[in-house]
Design a protein around this motif. Sequence first.
Motif, PDB file in Angstrom:
ATOM      1  N   ALA A 290     -56.267  36.989  -6.968  1.00 47.79           N
ATOM      2  CA  ALA A 290     -57.376  37.345  -6.075  1.00 47.79           C
ATOM      3  C   ALA A 290     -57.713  38.801  -6.323  1.00 47.79           C
ATOM      4  CB  ALA A 290     -56.992  37.120  -4.621  1.00 47.79           C
ATOM      5  N   LEU A 291     -58.720  39.056  -7.123  1.00 50.35           N
ATOM      6  CA  LEU A 291     -59.057  40.433  -7.472  1.00 50.35           C
ATOM      7  C   LEU A 291     -59.655  41.197  -6.302  1.00 50.35           C
ATOM      8  CD1 LEU A 291     -60.424  40.447 -11.102  1.00 50.35           C
ATOM      9  CD2 LEU A 291     -58.118  40.747 -10.259  1.00 50.35           C
ATOM     10  N   LEU A 292     -60.389  40.506  -5.454  1.00 49.39           N
ATOM     11  CA  LEU A 292     -61.065  41.205  -4.368  1.00 49.39           C
ATOM     12  C   LEU A 292     -60.222  41.261  -3.103  1.00 49.39           C
ATOM     13  CD1 LEU A 292     -64.737  39.922  -4.729  1.00 49.39           C
ATOM     14  CD2 LEU A 292     -63.563  41.755  -5.929  1.00 49.39           C
ATOM     15  N   GLY A 293     -59.419  40.248  -2.844  1.00 48.53           N
ATOM     16  CA  GLY A 293     -58.614  40.255  -1.637  1.00 48.53           C
ATOM     17  C   GLY A 293     -58.116  38.878  -1.277  1.00 48.53           C
ATOM     18  N   PRO A 294     -57.252  38.806  -0.251  1.00 52.00           N
ATOM     19  CA  PRO A 294     -56.678  37.522   0.146  1.00 52.00           C
ATOM     20  C   PRO A 294     -57.695  36.638   0.833  1.00 52.00           C
ATOM     21  CG  PRO A 294     -55.916  39.271   1.603  1.00 52.00           C
ATOM     22  CD  PRO A 294     -56.706  39.928   0.516  1.00 52.00           C
ATOM     23  N   ASN A 295     -58.293  35.738   0.086  1.00 52.95           N
ATOM     24  CA  ASN A 295     -59.374  34.898   0.613  1.00 52.95           C
ATOM     25  C   ASN A 295     -58.912  34.087   1.802  1.00 52.95           C
ATOM     26  OD1 ASN A 295     -60.724  31.989   0.547  1.00 52.95           O
ATOM     27  ND2 ASN A 295     -62.216  33.455  -0.223  1.00 52.95           N
ATOM     28  N   GLY A 296     -59.821  33.905   2.766  1.00 56.15           N
ATOM     29  CA  GLY A 296     -59.526  33.064   3.909  1.00 56.15           C
ATOM     30  C   GLY A 296     -58.547  33.679   4.868  1.00 56.15           C
ATOM     31  N   ASN A 297     -58.292  34.963   4.757  1.00 56.77           N
ATOM     32  CA  ASN A 297     -57.252  35.596   5.548  1.00 56.77           C
ATOM     33  C   ASN A 297     -57.806  36.736   6.382  1.00 56.77           C
ATOM     34  OD1 ASN A 297     -54.518  35.790   6.298  1.00 56.77           O
ATOM     35  ND2 ASN A 297     -54.214  37.491   4.896  1.00 56.77           N
ATOM     36  N   GLY A 298     -59.060  36.619   6.781  1.00 61.68           N
ATOM     37  CA  GLY A 298     -59.654  37.646   7.616  1.00 61.68           C
ATOM     38  C   GLY A 298     -60.381  38.722   6.849  1.00 61.68           C
ATOM     39  N   ILE A 299     -60.363  38.617   5.509  1.00 55.23           N
ATOM     40  CA  ILE A 299     -61.016  39.643   4.716  1.00 55.23           C
ATOM     41  C   ILE A 299     -62.507  39.648   5.003  1.00 55.23           C
ATOM     42  CG2 ILE A 299     -61.437  38.174   2.708  1.00 55.23           C
ATOM     43  CD1 ILE A 299     -60.655  40.582   0.986  1.00 55.23           C
ATOM     44  N   GLY A 300     -63.110  40.811   5.008  1.00 52.75           N
ATOM     45  CA  GLY A 300     -64.529  40.905   5.314  1.00 52.75           C
ATOM     46  C   GLY A 300     -65.073  42.251   4.901  1.00 52.75           C
ATOM     47  N   SER A 301     -66.138  42.673   5.555  1.00 54.44           N
ATOM     48  CA  SER A 301     -66.760  43.956   5.262  1.00 54.44           C
ATOM     49  C   SER A 301     -67.635  44.344   6.440  1.00 54.44           C
ATOM     50  CB  SER A 301     -67.623  43.878   3.996  1.00 54.44           C
ATOM     51  OG  SER A 301     -66.869  43.463   2.879  1.00 54.44           O
ATOM     52  N   ASN A 302     -67.976  45.635   6.506  1.00 55.45           N
ATOM     53  CA  ASN A 302     -68.920  46.129   7.501  1.00 55.45           C
ATOM     54  C   ASN A 302     -70.149  46.705   6.817  1.00 55.45           C
ATOM     55  OD1 ASN A 302     -66.937  45.738   9.564  1.00 55.45           O
ATOM     56  ND2 ASN A 302     -66.119  47.789   9.199  1.00 55.45           N
ATOM     57  N   SER A 303     -71.314  46.454   7.385  1.00 56.65           N
ATOM     58  CA  SER A 303     -72.501  47.208   6.999  1.00 56.65           C
ATOM     59  C   SER A 303     -73.435  47.230   8.199  1.00 56.65           C
ATOM     60  CB  SER A 303     -73.202  46.587   5.779  1.00 56.65           C
ATOM     61  OG  SER A 303     -73.827  45.365   6.119  1.00 56.65           O
ATOM     62  N   TRP A 304     -74.163  48.312   8.329  1.00 59.78           N
ATOM     63  CA  TRP A 304     -75.177  48.377   9.378  1.00 59.78           C
ATOM     64  C   TRP A 304     -76.217  49.420   8.999  1.00 59.78           C
ATOM     65  CZ3 TRP A 304     -70.196  50.191  10.051  1.00 59.78           C
ATOM     66  CH2 TRP A 304     -70.033  51.537  10.373  1.00 59.78           C
ATOM     67  N   VAL A 305     -77.391  49.266   9.574  1.00 57.60           N
ATOM     68  CA  VAL A 305     -78.478  50.186   9.311  1.00 57.60           C
ATOM     69  C   VAL A 305     -79.179  50.474  10.629  1.00 57.60           C
ATOM     70  CG1 VAL A 305     -80.058  48.292   8.711  1.00 57.60           C
ATOM     71  CG2 VAL A 305     -80.535  50.601   7.891  1.00 57.60           C
ATOM     72  N   VAL A 306     -79.515  51.740  10.847  1.00 58.03           N
ATOM     73  CA  VAL A 306     -80.188  52.180  12.072  1.00 58.03           C
ATOM     74  C   VAL A 306     -81.536  52.780  11.679  1.00 58.03           C
ATOM     75  CG1 VAL A 306     -80.038  53.631  14.132  1.00 58.03           C
ATOM     76  CG2 VAL A 306     -77.944  52.670  13.122  1.00 58.03           C
ATOM     77  N   SER A 307     -82.592  52.363  12.349  1.00 60.89           N
ATOM     78  CA  SER A 307     -83.932  52.833  12.006  1.00 60.89           C
ATOM     79  C   SER A 307     -84.129  54.286  12.433  1.00 60.89           C
ATOM     80  CB  SER A 307     -84.985  51.957  12.674  1.00 60.89           C
ATOM     81  OG  SER A 307     -85.084  52.256  14.052  1.00 60.89           O
ATOM     82  N   GLY A 308     -85.135  54.930  11.843  1.00 64.50           N
ATOM     83  CA  GLY A 308     -85.411  56.328  12.138  1.00 64.50           C
ATOM     84  C   GLY A 308     -85.754  56.596  13.587  1.00 64.50           C
ATOM     85  N   ALA A 309     -86.199  55.583  14.308  1.00 60.04           N
ATOM     86  CA  ALA A 309     -86.500  55.769  15.733  1.00 60.04           C
ATOM     87  C   ALA A 309     -85.256  56.136  16.530  1.00 60.04           C
ATOM     88  CB  ALA A 309     -87.130  54.497  16.299  1.00 60.04           C
ATOM     89  N   HIS A 310     -84.081  55.826  15.999  1.00 61.07           N
ATOM     90  CA  HIS A 310     -82.827  56.073  16.727  1.00 61.07           C
ATOM     91  C   HIS A 310     -81.894  57.023  15.992  1.00 61.07           C
ATOM     92  CE1 HIS A 310     -83.947  52.979  19.542  1.00 61.07           C
ATOM     93  NE2 HIS A 310     -83.948  52.033  18.618  1.00 61.07           N
TER      94      HIS A 310
END
Length: 907
Positions: A290-310
């Motif tokens: 598993a080159l990226l990580g332990p599949n099916g074991n809670g692995i994930g990622s975060n991303s978010w974007v906030v507009s210029g109004a905030h």
Amino acid sequence: MPANKSGPVPRKKGRRGRLVAITVALLLVAGVGLGAFWGVSTARASFPQTTGSLKLPGLSNPVDVVRDANGIPQIYADTDEDLFRAQGYVQAQDRFWEMDVRRHMTAGRLSEMFGKSQVKTDSFLRTLGWHRVAQQEYDTKLSPGTKKYLQAYSAGVNAYLKDHEGSELSLEYAALNLENDYKPEQWTPVDSVAWLKAMAWDLRGNMQQEIDRSLMTSRFTPEQIAELYPAYPYKRNRPIVDGGTVDPAGKEFTPKKSSGATAPAGAPGAIGGVQAQLSALSKTLGEVPALLGPNGNGIGSNSWVVSGAHTTTGKPLLANDPHLAPQMPSLWYQMGLHCRTTGPKCGYDVSGFTFSGMPGVIIGHNKDISWGMTNLGADVTDLYLEKLSANGYLYDGKQRPFTTRKETIKVAGGESRTITVRATANGPIVSDRDHELGDVGKNAPVGNAAPDRGDGYAVSLRWTALDPGRSMDAVFELNRAADWTSFRKAAEHFEVPSQNLIYADTKGNIGYQAPGRIPVRGKGDGHFDGTYPAPGWDPRYQWKGSIPQNALPYEYNPERGYIVTANQAVTDEKYPYLITKDWGYGSRSQRINDLIQSKIKDGGKVSTDDMQTFQKDNSSEIARLLTPYLMKIDIKDPYVREAQQLLEGWDFTQEPDSAAAAYFNAVWRNTLQLAFGDKMPKELRVKGECLTVRPADETGPADENDKYVRECGERAGDTAQPDGGDRWYEVVRNILDDPGNAWWKTEDRPGSPGDKNRDQLLAHAMKDARYELTSKLGKNIDNWSWGRLHQLFLNNQTLGTDGPGILQGLFNRGPWNLGGGEAAVDATGWNAAGGYKVTWVPSMRMVVNLADLDKSRWINLTGASGHAYHAHYSDQTDKWAKGELLGWAFSEQAVKKNGKDTLTLSP
């Protein structure tokens, strides 16, 4: 649940003798006993030239490579082909060993480098045929421009190989050559394309859950299994997209502008009582790298974007931190690719995180837009049980012939092996790679009309990544995209792996697109939803195409002014197509939503510093939920009560120096084992650490010098599935106010009566946790800290994962004592079934400032170099561990200002 081993070469006992020989070779190369000068010069032989000038055949004009103080290169060229040729050359300078191992893994050729211990892994990977599919993509699907860039990249790599060999390529080759007389072959465009298949494999979705649910049927009722896989909490944890509709006629998705609460979805069910014994397949999957990580074991990622109004900048801010397996070097390679003048001859001005061995930028920004990725989690695999005869397989009442091919596996130091790969209309028969799978399904029917099963079933795999696609085209299209329209067009081609794509541009727009080739399943007997293996002989269970691209969910400038993706549900349960039944449960995503909302309420603004602070948020949702119940338990034992008091007034944050976080996580781990792990079928048990540690005399607190004894009986030694992720948060949440629930009741075990209710089990877990941490951290709780338990080790994924300690010491680094934790925003994951060691991490972090790209920030887990003892081998790790980010220069003026070394590549 069982985690896959990280890295391209899994640990196997058969490697030890070979690794001893490699160790001896490395010691000789390093000059042990032969003089310090020769050792240092050999180690430095592979360090790249970063100043002056070099010849790079095939260039049309000179190319400049500017590296900053961290060794991060920015490339400047006059044509696209020059740009990617130079990228191949520079990545080979820093990371060729990593590239070479990766291509051998994706091609099922690890045995050529590491010998007979890798034959089983190679056999399975040849059966899947990643490299064959990549070749088909290159031959029949990719655009002429993409092929041209891949060819230029390969030429750059090969130009480097022409002038470097052995220890000049990397220290690992010095050892491998002495042991194996191994010589790397020429790089090809297909070597680059095949890496996308490795990405797709590790991000493939719910295959392990599909197996686990089937194994559970040997002990649990469908209702109990549903309790262990609860419905997504739509009312509590917001999906990515707030509603929306799909026009039945045009199959086009229309976003909903305002958000609203929705009802929870129903629990998944079995198809006709599936009870296939798939433990052998689970074991085989666990041995696949598993080159990226332990599949099916809670692995994930975060991303978010906030507009210029905030935001304080008046333009969007975009953050991303993919959670992947920690390894040395990091999976990512930071780089800028710049055309001196953008136009028809040279169309790229992009910077970000790349994969060594693949041209282009995977995540980052260009001069107009920025994008991030998280795993969408789409269910793109199905296991089919096949009824076989000597000459074929059964389908729709008739025998069909197999599709077959021969694969020859060359073995370093041994004889070649030849395997026969058989496939049905559903895909390759993966059970052929493990003789134990011949009995799969022998003891139970599958579906409502199973044929005679006297000989058992075989198991085939249907997977979208085994069909040729255009994801490599999408990489270059994303790099060139200038606006929302061209971004969405690129996303159409990002078929595998299916990723959440977030977007922001310098004009102030933000957006989200769910891309990917996601299957539409037949209805089967009325309940085929991909949660259990399906009968391959029944045409009602076949795929019926893919979700139309226009029907995939998206948002553009939503009214709320921000978008969060962290592996939660994409949209509500009213969406007409099945994407998956196994979403992440939204713990991280909702925490990010709450952090943003708390900042912008009453007109507040989000700054770049705030985005960085959010990334390091380590608050524990399960601690906030469970701790009040723990504090109400009347603990009589003063030794355990002392530990319980650590939780009084705790704010549920998981800092490295927190004793409370250490104790709570130990209580959580023991709670899961008592309530659920001990009750799992034996097929779901995996070897792990002993949980409970008692004083030798069992009479109470021991003196400092007393000997502690580990209880390694059936309960403690055979730790089972509960990994502690946010699915288990939901499981426990649903029974927490039901103190007499059957899950709280435990069976008798030596030395302890069975717990009869919630409070008895929690008291039991608190006691076990006290003794466990006494063993690990000492009797004095003042010396306890979460970081001492929760450590990060960075291991070279080949020669650093096994063998003598001195070999590992050459390439590995660590430990680092970390905060954060499972399902926290700062997702330094650990598997409660096996211990507290960090098993996945934010593999990089970035915050892009669309108002001024030169004020963006980034950090990598390790460093730019893949060469042990190079200054940039792990120079970013200390800053990464503290949550710090580096400045990210983009404009030519800023890059030159921050530049330390400049190398000119000449025709």
